[in-house]
Write an enzyme that holds these catalytic residues in place. Structure first.
Site, mmCIF file in Angstrom:
data_model
loop_
_atom_site.group_PDB
_atom_site.id
_atom_site.type_symbol
_atom_site.label_atom_id
_atom_site.label_comp_id
_atom_site.label_asym_id
_atom_site.label_seq_id
_atom_site.Cartn_x
_atom_site.Cartn_y
_atom_site.Cartn_z
ATOM 1 N N GLY A 40 -5.314 11.557 -7.893
ATOM 2 C CA GLY A 40 -4.484 11.537 -6.695
ATOM 3 C C GLY A 40 -3.340 10.556 -6.795
ATOM 4 N N TYR A 81 -13.075 10.644 7.735
ATOM 5 C CA TYR A 81 -12.481 9.861 6.651
ATOM 6 C C TYR A 81 -13.304 8.602 6.384
ATOM 7 C CZ TYR A 81 -9.031 6.847 4.285
ATOM 8 O OH TYR A 81 -8.389 6.012 3.410
#
Length: 280
Positions: free
Chosen positions: A35, A175
């Site tokens: 990422g 999250y």
């Protein structure tokens, strides 16, 4: 001109200096950063390369991968692969491509998303998708690259978690849950594989000026009639150092934990939050 004795004294002084210098040299090490199209990931790729590591990274955006792959200022090489780490098949292909080029010494599990949504309106699919991206990508990469580290008796694995993983936020419930799981996994694996020379730690960024926080500030600004810059500036006042952090400041800790200078740091979860954490 120096005589032989003077040269010996100079060499001894230089050797003594080197003994007391922090060793951040990563030459000969191969790193993977997931990422890494921008923000903390991109800053980490550059800093690891600057200190000699050969870095392989991934991102979903082909243009971003191409741009970061052209980074050549560091002593180590940089190469990117387009991959969607939220997809099992894409992740496995990425892992296979990485391993075809050799073993991995440093793994930075950085990929992740942080949607802000209401718990009562989230579907099972929402939970599953974020679980796949934030947690299972780290599980799969760690499982794939750990064996070679154990065999060589040297390795570093970092879970790039979040302060939300330690201090739950109602707006980031899914999250924070996935990031807490990363911390837990890191601590468990650190206890199991530390004796193999593989050190595993978690990094917990707080308010860092990244695209993620810019989007959040934009949403707040739209609802409150302010600009995103005003929101960021105002939020920064709540941090003891008076501002948001930068991606480079987080990358600096990652570099340190990857180096020989951090040879006795294992199983920790370290905040990079400007002093916001208030626990003892």
């Amino acid at each position: 001109n120096y005589n032989r004795r003077q040269l010996m004294i100079l060499k001894a002084n230089e050797d003594d200096k080197r003994k007391h210098m922090i060793d951040l040299n990563l030459s000969g090490k191969r790193a993977v950063v997931t990422g890494a199209s921008l923000g903390i990931g991109a800053a980490t790729v550059k800093l690891l390369s600057d200190h000699g590591a050969d870095v392989v990274f991934c991102a979903r955006n082909a243009d971003a991968v191409s741009e970061l792959s052209s980074y050549s200022a560091g002593a180590g090489s940089v190469s990117g692969i387009v991959a969607d780490m939220g997809d099992k098949s894409s992740t496995e292909t990425f892992i296979s491509d990485v391993l075809s080029g050799g073993d991995v010494d440093l793994l930075i599990n950085n990929v992740g998303a942080s949607p802000s949504r209401n718990f009562l309106y989230m579907k099972d699919e929402d939970w599953t998708e974020l679980h796949e991206l934030n947690l299972m990508s780290a599980v799969r990469c760690t499982r794939a690259f750990l064996p070679a580290m154990r065999e060589k008796k040297w390795g570093r694995i970092l879970m790039i978690s979040s302060s939300a993983g330690k201090y739950p936020n109602a707006a980031l419930v899914d999250y924070g849950t996935t990031k807490a799981a990363m911390i837990s996994m890191g601590k468990s694996l650190a206890r199991k594989y530390g004796s193999d020379g593989v050190l595993i730690n978690s990094v917990l960024p707080g308010l860092i000026h990244t695209a993620m926080w810019e989007r959040a500030a934009g949403e707040i600004a739209e609802a409150s009639g302010r600009t995103a810059e005003e929101v960021i500036s105002n939020n920064g006042k709540g941090v003891p150092v008076g501002r948001y952090g930068t991606s480079e400041e987080v990358a600096s800790l990652i570099l340190f934990l990857c180096s020989n200078a951090a040879s006795y740091i294992n199983g920790t979860a370290i905040e990079v939050d400007g002093g916001q954490a208030t626990h003892l």
